[in-house]
Each structure stands twice: as structure tokens, then as C-alpha cells.
Write a protein that holds these residues in place. Structure first.
Motif, mmCIF file in Angstrom:
data_model
loop_
_atom_site.group_PDB
_atom_site.id
_atom_site.type_symbol
_atom_site.label_atom_id
_atom_site.label_comp_id
_atom_site.label_asym_id
_atom_site.label_seq_id
_atom_site.Cartn_x
_atom_site.Cartn_y
_atom_site.Cartn_z
ATOM 1 N N ASN A 25 0.832 -1.193 0.000
ATOM 2 C CA ASN A 25 0.000 0.000 0.000
ATOM 3 C C ASN A 25 0.870 1.247 0.000
ATOM 4 O O ASN A 25 2.055 1.212 0.345
ATOM 5 C CB ASN A 25 -0.918 0.019 1.229
ATOM 6 C CG ASN A 25 -2.030 -1.008 1.117
ATOM 7 O OD1 ASN A 25 -2.364 -1.453 0.024
ATOM 8 N ND2 ASN A 25 -2.587 -1.387 2.254
ATOM 9 N N TRP A 26 0.262 2.355 -0.352
ATOM 10 C CA TRP A 26 0.967 3.619 -0.262
ATOM 11 C C TRP A 26 1.324 3.901 1.194
ATOM 12 O O TRP A 26 0.530 3.644 2.090
ATOM 13 C CB TRP A 26 0.083 4.759 -0.772
ATOM 14 C CG TRP A 26 -0.229 4.690 -2.234
ATOM 15 C CD1 TRP A 26 -1.312 4.093 -2.808
ATOM 16 C CD2 TRP A 26 0.550 5.228 -3.299
ATOM 17 N NE1 TRP A 26 -1.257 4.225 -4.174
ATOM 18 C CE2 TRP A 26 -0.123 4.926 -4.505
ATOM 19 C CE3 TRP A 26 1.741 5.946 -3.357
ATOM 20 C CZ2 TRP A 26 0.355 5.307 -5.744
ATOM 21 C CZ3 TRP A 26 2.232 6.325 -4.592
ATOM 22 C CH2 TRP A 26 1.541 6.011 -5.769
ATOM 23 N N ARG A 491 2.111 11.785 -2.728
ATOM 24 C CA ARG A 491 2.283 10.328 -2.896
ATOM 25 C C ARG A 491 3.757 9.968 -3.098
ATOM 26 O O ARG A 491 4.249 9.000 -2.512
ATOM 27 C CB ARG A 491 1.453 9.836 -4.075
ATOM 28 C CG ARG A 491 -0.059 9.883 -3.848
ATOM 29 C CD ARG A 491 -0.795 9.261 -4.999
ATOM 30 N NE ARG A 491 -2.250 9.383 -4.860
ATOM 31 C CZ ARG A 491 -3.026 10.097 -5.658
ATOM 32 N NH1 ARG A 491 -2.502 10.745 -6.693
ATOM 33 N NH2 ARG A 491 -4.321 10.164 -5.454
ATOM 34 N N ALA A 733 6.243 -4.255 -6.970
ATOM 35 C CA ALA A 733 4.973 -3.533 -7.027
ATOM 36 C C ALA A 733 5.177 -2.215 -7.748
ATOM 37 O O ALA A 733 6.249 -1.609 -7.675
ATOM 38 C CB ALA A 733 4.429 -3.294 -5.621
ATOM 39 N N PHE A 735 3.513 1.708 -8.397
ATOM 40 C CA PHE A 735 2.644 2.734 -7.841
ATOM 41 C C PHE A 735 2.666 3.935 -8.785
ATOM 42 O O PHE A 735 3.723 4.513 -9.028
ATOM 43 C CB PHE A 735 3.133 3.173 -6.458
ATOM 44 C CG PHE A 735 3.161 2.077 -5.422
ATOM 45 C CD1 PHE A 735 2.141 1.958 -4.491
ATOM 46 C CD2 PHE A 735 4.225 1.174 -5.371
ATOM 47 C CE1 PHE A 735 2.164 0.951 -3.538
ATOM 48 C CE2 PHE A 735 4.256 0.181 -4.417
ATOM 49 C CZ PHE A 735 3.217 0.053 -3.508
ATOM 50 N N ASP A 736 1.509 4.276 -9.308
ATOM 51 C CA ASP A 736 1.389 5.446 -10.182
ATOM 52 C C ASP A 736 1.000 6.645 -9.319
ATOM 53 O O ASP A 736 -0.139 6.768 -8.897
ATOM 54 C CB ASP A 736 0.331 5.195 -11.252
ATOM 55 C CG ASP A 736 0.192 6.355 -12.222
ATOM 56 O OD1 ASP A 736 0.764 7.435 -11.951
ATOM 57 O OD2 ASP A 736 -0.495 6.205 -13.250
ATOM 58 N N SER A 742 -2.140 1.251 -7.880
ATOM 59 C CA SER A 742 -0.988 0.431 -7.525
ATOM 60 C C SER A 742 -1.324 -1.038 -7.715
ATOM 61 O O SER A 742 -2.502 -1.419 -7.817
ATOM 62 C CB SER A 742 -0.560 0.692 -6.076
ATOM 63 O OG SER A 742 -1.601 0.335 -5.177
ATOM 64 N N GLN A 771 8.636 -0.711 -6.340
ATOM 65 C CA GLN A 771 9.065 -1.228 -5.041
ATOM 66 C C GLN A 771 9.368 -2.709 -5.175
ATOM 67 O O GLN A 771 8.543 -3.487 -5.655
ATOM 68 C CB GLN A 771 7.998 -1.015 -3.971
ATOM 69 C CG GLN A 771 8.437 -1.483 -2.578
ATOM 70 C CD GLN A 771 7.452 -1.127 -1.483
ATOM 71 O OE1 GLN A 771 6.290 -0.833 -1.753
ATOM 72 N NE2 GLN A 771 7.910 -1.137 -0.241
ATOM 73 N N PHE A 782 -0.984 -4.976 -11.064
ATOM 74 C CA PHE A 782 -1.047 -3.637 -11.633
ATOM 75 C C PHE A 782 -1.771 -3.721 -12.979
ATOM 76 O O PHE A 782 -1.510 -4.630 -13.772
ATOM 77 C CB PHE A 782 0.356 -3.064 -11.817
ATOM 78 C CG PHE A 782 0.368 -1.614 -12.208
ATOM 79 C CD1 PHE A 782 0.233 -0.627 -11.251
ATOM 80 C CD2 PHE A 782 0.499 -1.236 -13.537
ATOM 81 C CE1 PHE A 782 0.244 0.714 -11.603
ATOM 82 C CE2 PHE A 782 0.506 0.098 -13.897
ATOM 83 C CZ PHE A 782 0.376 1.078 -12.935
#
Length: 965
Positions: A25-26, A491, A733, A735-736, A742, A771, A782
């Protein structure tokens, strides 16, 4: 199985699953992960009602904090001016703290109005100073006929684009009641300067201090002995630098940064002002870049410099004045100027920066500092503050602040961001995003916009503005979409602030070479690679490593003394680990630094000399002894026959045409020397990322579970390919940060030398967080997708409704073509800056695609997309794409796009019609480019209307989810 055991097992599975999912997660967003802004208080003409209103606007836009910096005032509001640090000012400041706390916004405070530190309470004794000299030639038996005097000529420099006569300015400057109008940048009053020293030097090396033989009228009562004599007279006067852009109550001399008494006296003003007020919510104090010497002459002296110099260097500088001023042989000139500059650097560090840090700590506050531009080693200055801050548009410039933070273990590195991207009113949020990404690539993780001006709610458009070119104001039409940029930054920074740097190479900062290089001025000022290191090996190596994907930090001689090694020979500093130390073909190295390198190598470190090792020690003091020790250390490095190394650091059989690396074993470690950088780094087992081969730039950092990469595509092409990673990983992972999407990325494990590859799809200037994990993870994938070759253009009659802005709201337009709205209507649309809603109906595309890509084509400048009344996305550029799930499409659909343009067209209208908006004291809106300047002030009256609105074409393209091969 009993129920309670089943429940217990279920809970274990649930929490393990939750923990696994949480790891992709973020990271949590905080006040600090959000971007902050420099908040200009013009004239400090603030009131509680509008302070609250401004802060509420910032909170809604997603800003995490403000830095209060009072500056020059606004014409017509003189009665509202509040003197800096007065009781009334403190009441406004405390209200700001209380309201910010209520809104969850952080607060920093500049320890000055404008910059640098200074004010009306700075006395002549505490103000910045300059040394001047005169020389006289005498033969045996002669007396000096002229008085020993230095007559200083008057100088007045105003920032207000006007000529000011010295006769119209009272002395001292604080006596003048019109300081806002005068806008003094530097002032020197005429008169004779006090004599500091008069030293006589004979041609047979005799030195005689004859200062005491000078009478009050300047007559020298001394007859020269035998021989030829040269007399050097030193005079010290005020440098005259004033606080730049000073606010009411803050105008005055800049302080002497080399005097602890000056610094302590300066901060007493704040001590007195703060008494009886609760400033507990304040986070930190701020110091803008040094900027004392963006004036005529230099601030290069302090009252007790002779005494401090002798204490630190072991000899009297008065004995070496000819060398100080470049009149001896080249070597002595070099050594004396090094000693002088290094003492000045130490004084700036110890007597200003550390004094300020100690004072801030006494208030329970951090200090945030821009150290660049100073005559000291910026790495050392940055290392002792809590938050180093950089600025500009060059990654290598950023690296001085970020390296100092990494090497000394600082968590935050801030940036003065987007100051002068373009001319006034021409920068889009997409332009700002591109600029911010450079900071992230350079290691910055705490963005400050430059900036936002306090402006009353009822101020006529465009409100109160700061003179730099990017205006983060709610009068800017793009403000409605500002939150999207702020969410993007928050973010990214949530990752960058919750990780640690993962750099391999420590690159020595060879300031000793520059200190030892005489020039026209006594001092050099250091700011990135510019001027001081251009076309040096230090610059070439830095650029080469950056381009080739090697990760590195700069370090200083002072920092080097804190380095340690681990059992594997890695360098440990600031809680971070590096593989090697690299010296960039520097000529000089202090003896203490060479001794420390030897110590580290004996404990297993790998030390690299690019080309050859250092040749000499700098400075004059105790030279013979230091040279002898240094040469003995270098002679003890017995370099063996040339060898070759693979990229794992293993020595291999040398090929016929192989690159030669010399190796010297010492203790558990080695020194290596080579002319080829790749071979040299191979010897230390330093590998590089191959992301650059895919036109990507990156910043790599460590987490407890693996590493993260901030990756950005800084090209105009779409990247849609497998991208290699050097780090070993079990899962990856993606994450945009622009969309918040994500999921687990597709990972391909390969044979060496590229063991891992991840598939990336990046639009031009799009960024992604990658990540990696040491353990296999399971989570949602994703959402990769491929575009169909065919797309459907949305055509028909567009309805354009102008929503807000000015100077007037144009009438509704119906058109079947998408061009700039300045080409569609009357003069009203050409003058209009604001927002407009584009509406059209379209049928659902044929087929059964699960998702569609909506491409808006060319947009000037930001857009919010609504589909059937639902907000889909806010797009700020540089590209304007968003994914629409097919489930949201009906057979007939209503598409609405609310577009905001730049402020420029309305400003052009105002300048053409001589409408007042340049209403500021002091600098009053200088142009960035000469062609936009009229009588020294920015003027847009010759501009044509700039493209605005939705230019398209607007297309829908079917997307298909695919597993990449």
C-alpha cells in the motif's frame, strides 16, 4: 477443531494477509509528505480574517504547510503595514500558528524579511565588512609623503529600478522613513576607512609592522632602513549589503556572517519579540541562500580575522599580505589564499550556522538552510542543519544538499521549487510537475513552492503577487486543479520520506583545489558546478555517473573524519552504507584526509583514484612537516602490476586490449587507480542501473523490505518495454503517483548480467514508483493494458460555456472544431483567462473492451473530465490521458471537460489598457526575459493571445489487459 481454535487460526490468517497487503500500500501521508509553500507577507499588511481565508484555501488545495517570509509592501496599503517582530506583528503570527494548527497546516518562519539575515537593529559593528588595500614603494632612507588613507567612494544600489543619490539618504540607513520606496540593496557612505594594518616588506625578506607609526591624520612617521621596501596598508569598511526585498521593520544591513557576536546580537531581537507569545506550534526557522555578495565588492572580513587566522593556521596573516593579494610567487599565492579561504569557511560554519542552529534548538525548533552561494564548503554547512534546502533546475546542484543529508543522516531535504520556470504567467502545472520530478531525481523529498503571496480576499485580480515568475495563487485559473499536483507530490514524498538513500559511491568534493586557486577576488562562492567546477574532472565524473546510472553522493574532508567501515569493507556514515570512496583527480588533499583514507583502507575499505592520486597538501602552515608525512603515506601505497576486474569486483585474466587498473593492498583493503571510470568502479564491485538505456532516470532508495525506485520518463516518447533492475527481488509492485493506482508488476527473472526485469508503460514525462520485495507477495496485479490500433475520435458540436474568470465572461460558443478559444469568439475570448466547460454527446463505441483510453490531445492548460455527470479525472499534463471503465459508459454519453488556461491573456489585456496590477514596492515585477521588459518592468502589452482551452483531437481507444511477453 474447537471453535475457538478455528477463530484463532482465522485471525492469524487475516492479520498475516492484512500485513502482506499493507506492504504494497501507499505509505501514510502526513503534513510533511504534502508540499509546502513559501508564503510571502507583502508589507506584513495582514489581518486575521484574510490570514484565515488564505490558510483555508491552502488546506483545501492540499498544501501541507507554509513558510512565513515578510517582504516589500504594496502601494496603497501603507496604513496596513506592520513592522516586523512588533507586538502587532507577533499577534498576527500567533493567529497564523493557531489557525494553521486548526487546519492541520505546518508553519516555518524565515529569520529575516527577504534575505539575507539583517535588519535595522544590525549595528555597524555587526554588519558585513570588506577589506581594501593600498601598496607603497620606498627605498632606503625615504619617508612616505602621502597620508596612509583609503577614501571610500559613495555607492547606492536600489532594487527599485531608479537612481538614488547618496545625499538623499540619511546615515545610518535605519534613520530613513522611506526605506520601502528607496528599496536599498547596497549603500556605502563616503569617507576615509579605518586602518587595520600597515606592514612593510623588504626585498631581503624583512617584515616590520609599522601600524602604530601612523598618526591620526594618516601621516607615517617612519624612515625606511636599508634596502627596497613595499608597504601594504589594509583598511576595513562596511560592505553595505542591505536586506534584499526587506519588509517594513526589517530593512537594514546584512549581518557579518563571520562574527558570532553579530549572530548572537541578531537573534536577541527575536528573543525579545517572542517573549510572552506562544510559538510552540512553529516547526522550524529558515535561512534563504547566502546572497551577501550579489552586490558590488565582497563581504570578506571580520574584526578579529588576524587573531583567528593565527590561532587556526599557526602563522600571522599580516606576514603574508603580498601572497594574500597575489603578489608573491604562484605557489605561495596559492597556499596563502587557501588558508585564508578555509578560515573564512570555518568562521561561517562555526560562528553563523552553528550559532543559528544552537539558537533554534534553544527554542525547540529545527532550522532549514540554503547553504549554497556561500564562500564556505556547502556540504559542511548543510550537514549541521536539520533540513538542508536546495534550488534551481540541475540535479548535480541538488546533490550538494541531498548528499550532505545522506552522508550526515538527515531525513528531510527540501527545495525552493519552480521559482523561474518561464516568463511570468507562462508556466502550467504540467511544467511545474516536470520541474518537481528533477528534484525527486536529485534526492529531494520535501518540496516548497516558490511561492504564494498572502492576498486579501477582496483584492482586485490578479491580487498580490511575488516577483518570481510562477504564481501559486488562487487567482490563477489553474488553482482549481492545483490539488492534483499536490496529491502527486504527496504520494511520491510518502515513499521518499519513509525510505533511506541507497547509493554506492562516495565522491570526494575537491573544494581544496578551488580554495587554492587565486583569482580576481579574495573569496569564491560555491553553488553547484557553476563557475567553480566547470570542465573539471569532478564535474565530468559526476555527469558521467549520473548518465550511466551509478548512484553516488558527495562528501567533504570534515565529513570524511566520521566515516567507519563494516566487516565487509563498506563505508558507514549517517546510518547509510556505501561500497567505495572515489577521488576525482584532485591535486590537493589535506594530510588529515589522507590519513583517514589509509585508516579506512586498513579496515577493509576500497579507495579509488581516478587517473592518479592527489599530489600535495594545501596551505602554508607547517608545510615541510605536512608534506613529508603526506609523501610518506603516498609512497607506502605500492601499486602492483595492472589488473582487470569484472563488475562483481573479481580480478580476471587481463585481455590484450583490457583497461588497466593499478592496485595497492593496505591492511584489509585496497587502493585502486585507473583512467577508465567503468574499470575503476568494477574494481570496487560497483554496478550501475541500466534504466538509462530505456531513456529513464531514477532515484533509488532502501526500505526494510527491499528497495524503491522513483522512475520518470523524461522524453517525448512512450516507453512500453521490459526494464532491467540490478536489485535482487522476489516480487515487485508499481505505484502510479499521479492516479494513485498500484498493484504487483510483471517480473521477469533472467540470467546475468540483467537478473531482473519489470514491465513498464510510461507516457512522456510520466513517473512511477517501483518497489521491490525480498519475499514473494500476493496482491492485485497492476492494471497493464495495450491500446487497440484503432481509435474513435469524438466529433460533433461542442458547447463551450465560460464559467469563471475575466476580464469579462464571454458568451456561450457552439463549434464543431476544436481550436483555441481565442480563435473562436470575439475580442472577449482573446482576453479571457479563466475556466470553460466543453460539452458534447457521443455514442458508446462498438465492441466489448473492458476499458477505454480517453485522450484529450492538446490542452491549454489543465482539465477536469466528467462523464455522465461523474468526475473521472483531473489532468494537469504534460500528457492528457485517462482510463474510462466500459461500465461507466451508456449507449449515449455526456462528456464534459472543464479547462483552465494561463493568467497571461488577461494580464496582456490589462497591460494594453494600462490597468494597474504592478502595485509593489521594491522590485515591482521584473521581466525574466529582456524582450518582455519596458522601462525595467515586465510588460505584456505586445503579446498576442496565447492558445487556450481544449484543442484536441479527443479520442477513445479500446484497451485490452495483457500479460506481457
Amino acid at each position: 477443531m474447537p471453535l475457538n481454535k478455528i477463530s484463532y487460526l482465522f485471525l492469524i490468517i487475516f492479520f498475516l494477509s492484512a500485513k502482506t497487503n499493507a506492504q504494497i500500500n501507499w505509505p501514510a501521508q502526513t503534513q510533511t509528505t504534502k508540499p509546502w509553500t513559501r508564503w510571502w507577507w507583502e508589507g506584513s499588511a495582514v489581518n486575521k480574517k484574510d490570514l484565515t481565508w488564505n490558510l483555508e484555501q491552502y488546506a483545501k488545495a492540499g498544501l501541507g504547510g507554509v513558510e512565513v517570509t515578510p517582504i516589500y509592501g504594496v502601494y496603497g496599503h501603507e496604513k496596513e503595514f506592520i513592522n516586523f517582530l512588533s507586538p502587532q506583528w507577533m499577534q498576527m503570527f500567533v493567529h497564523t500558528l493557531n489557525e494553521s494548527k486548526r487546519l492541520g497546516i505546518g508553519v516555518d518562519l524565515a529569520n529575516a524579511t527577504g534575505w539575507p539575515f539583517g535588519g535595522p537593529w544590525v549595528t555597524d559593528a555587526d554588519a558585513s565588512k570588506t577589506v581594501y588595500y593600498k601598496s607603497y614603494m620606498l627605498n632606503a632612507g625615504e619617508s612616505l609623503s602621502e597620508p596612509v588613507q583609503y577614501k571610500q567612494e559613495a555607492l547606492v544600489r536600489s532594487a527599485a529600478n531608479k537612481t538614488v543619490s547618496i545625499d538623499s539618504v540619511l546615515q545610518p540607513p535605519s534613520k530613513n522613513k522611506n526605506l520601502q520606496s528607496l528599496a536599498l540593496d547596497q549603500i556605502i557612505y563616503p569617507g576615509n576607512l579605518p586602518l587595520q594594518a600597515l606592514i612593510a616588506y623588504s626585498d631581503d625578506k624583512q617584515i616590520v609592522n609599522i601600524t602604530a607609526k601612523v598618526a591620526a591624520n594618516g601621516k607615517l612617521n617612519w624612515v625606511t632602513p636599508a634596502g627596497k621596501w613595499t608597504l601594504y596598508a589594509l583598511f576595513v569598511g562596511l560592505h553595505g549589503k542591505m536586506v534584499e526585498r526587506g519588509a517594513p521593520g526589517g530593512e537594514g544591513y546584512a549581518i557579518d556572517h563571520f562574527s558570532s557576536a553579530a549572530a548572537n546580537n541578531y537573534f536577541k531581537k527575536f528573543d525579545d519579540a517572542f517573549k510572552g507569545y506562544d510559538i510552540s506550534y512553529l516547526r522550524s526557522f529558515f535561512n534563504d541562500s547566502y546572497e551577501v555578495d550579489d552586490a558590488r565588492g565582497q563581504s570578506n572580513w571580520t574584526g578579529d580575522l588576524f587573531e583567528e587566522f593565527k590561532k587556526r593556521k599557526g602563522y600571522d596573516l599580516r606576514d603574508q599580505l603580498p601572497a594574500l593579494f597575489g603578489k608573491e610567487d604562484a605557489e605561495k599565492n596559492s597556499r596563502v589564499i587557501y588558508d585564508y579561504r578555509s578560515v573564512i569557511g570555518e568562521l561561517l560554519l562555526e560562528r553563523f550556522t552553528l550559532v543559528w542552529k544552537k539558537w533554534g534548538a534553544s527554542k525547540g525548533k529545527m532550522v532549514r538552510n540554503q547553504s549554497h552561494g556561500s564562500p564556505a564548503n556547502t556540504l559542511d554547512l548543510y550537514s549541521v542543519v536539520d533540513i538542508p534546502e536546495t534550488e534551481g533546475n540541475d540535479i548535480l546542484r541538488f546533490k550538494f544538499a541531498t548528499s550532505a543529508a545522506n552522508v550526515s543522516g538527515k531525513k528531510l531535504v527540501s527545495s525552493e521549487s519552480a521559482t523561474w520556470l518561464n516568463e511570468h504567467f507562462l508556466s502550467s502545472l504540467g511544467d511545474v510537475k516536470k520541474a518537481i520530478d528533477l528534484y525527486f531525481l536529485g534526492g529531494v523529498n520535501h518540496v516548497f513552492y516558490h511561492g504564494s503571496a498572502y492576498s486579501p480576499k477582496d483584492a482586485p485580480w490578479p491580487g498580490w503577487l511575488f516577483y518570481a515568475a510562477v504564481h501559486f495563487q488562487n487567482t490563477n485559473p489553474q488553482w482549481k486543479d492545483f490539488h492534483t499536483l499536490n496529491e502527486y507530490i504527496a504520494r511520491v514524498q510518502s515513499f521518499l520520506q519513509s525510505s533511506k538513500p541507497d547509493n554506492d559511491v562516495l565522491l570526494y568534493y575537491p573544494i581544496v583545489d578551488r580554495y587554492s586557486e587565486p583569482g580576481k577576488e579574495l573569496l569564491q562562492h560555491f553553488d553547484g558546478m557553476e563557475r567553480n567546477f566547470e570542465n573539471t574532472d569532478f564535474e565530468h565524473i559526476s555527469k558521467w555517473m549520473l548518465e550511466k546510472g551509478y548512484s553516488f553522493d558527495f562528501f567533504s574532508d570534515r565529513q570524511l573524519q566520521q566515516f567507519k567501515t563494516d566487516a565487509n569493507g563498506n563505508i558507514l556514515t549517517g546510518g547509510n552504507q556505501y561500497k567505495t570512496i572515489l577521488l576525482p583527480a584532485n591535486k590537493y588533499l589535506p594530510l588529515e584526509s589522507m590519513q583517514q583514507l589509509i585508516k579506512l583502507a586498513k579496515n577493509g575499505a576500497r579507495i579509488l583514484f581516478y587517473k592518479e592520486g592527489p599530489k600535495d597538501v594545501p596551505g602554508l602552515n607547517d608545510l615541510a612537516n605536512r608534506k613529508k608525512q603526506f609523501q610518506a603515506l603516498m609512497a607506502n601505497l605500492h601499486f602492483s602490476e595492472d589488473a582487470e576486474f569484472d563488475n562483481k569486483g573479481f580480478e580476471v585474466q587481463r585481455s590484450k586490449d583490457g583497461i588497466k587498473v593499478k592496485k595497492a593492498a593496505i591492511g584489509k583493503g585496497f587502493f585502486y587507480s585507473a583512467d577508465d571510470m567503468e574499470s575503476l568502479l568494477n574494481a570496487a564491485a560497483v554496478s550501475h542501473e541500466n534504466l538509462a538505456s530505456a531513456a529513464l532516470q531514477f532515484n533509488r532508495r532502501k526500505t526494510k523490505d527491499g528497495v524503491i525506485y522513483f522512475v520518470t520518463n523524461r522524453s517525448e516518447k512512450i516507453i512500453n518495454e521490459w526494464v532491467p533492475l540490478q536489485m535482487h527481488t522476489s516480487s515487485v509492485a508499481l505505484f502510479d503517483p499521479m492516479t494513485g493506482i498500484s498493484g504487483l508488476g510483471q517480473l521477469k527473472k533472467k540470467i546475468k548480467p540483467k537478473p531482473f526485469e519489470v514491465f513498464l508503460h510510461l507516457e512522456p514525462y510520466q513517473s512511477m514508483i517501483i518497489q521491490t520485495f525480498d519475499k514473494t507477495k500476493s496482491a492485485t496485479n497492476f492494471p497493464y493494458s495495450q491500446r487497440d490500433e484503432q481509435n474513435q475520435e469524438i466529433k460533433g458540436n461542442w458547447s463551450i460555456d465560460f464559467l469563471s474568470g475575466g476580464p469579462t465572461i464571454p458568451a456561450k460558443i457552439i463549434t464543431d472544431k476544436l481550436v483555441s478559444w481565442t480563435e473562436l469568439g470575439t475580442e472577449e475570448t482573446g482576453n479571457f483567462s479563466g475556466t470553460a466547460k466543453y460539452s458534447i454527446s457521443f455514442d458508446k463505441p462498438a465492441g466489448n473492451a473492458a476499458n477505454y483510453l480517453l485522450n484529450l490531445g492538446k490542452v491549454n492548460e489543465t482539465a477536469e473530465v466528467f462523464l455522465n455527470g461523474k468526475s473521472i479525472a483531473t489532468l494537469i499534463g504534460p500528457t492528457f490521458n485517462t482510463t474510462i471503465p466500459a461500465a461507466l459508459l451508456k449507449q449515449s454519453n455526456q462528456l464534459e471537460i472543464v479547462v483552465a488556461n494561463l493568467m497571461a491573456n488577461r494580464i496582456t489585456y490589462m497591460d494594453k489598457n494600462n490597468l494597474p496590477w504592478k502595485i509593489f514596492y521594491n522590485t515591482n515585477m521584473p521581466a525574466r526575459r529582456r524582450e518582455n521588459s519596458k522601462k525595467g518592468i515586465f510588460d505584456a502589452s505586445s503579446w498576442m493571445p496565447l492558445p487556450s482551452g481544449l484543442l484536441g483531437p479527443i479520442t477513445l481507444t479500446a484497451l485490452k489487459n495483457e500479460i506481457m511477453q
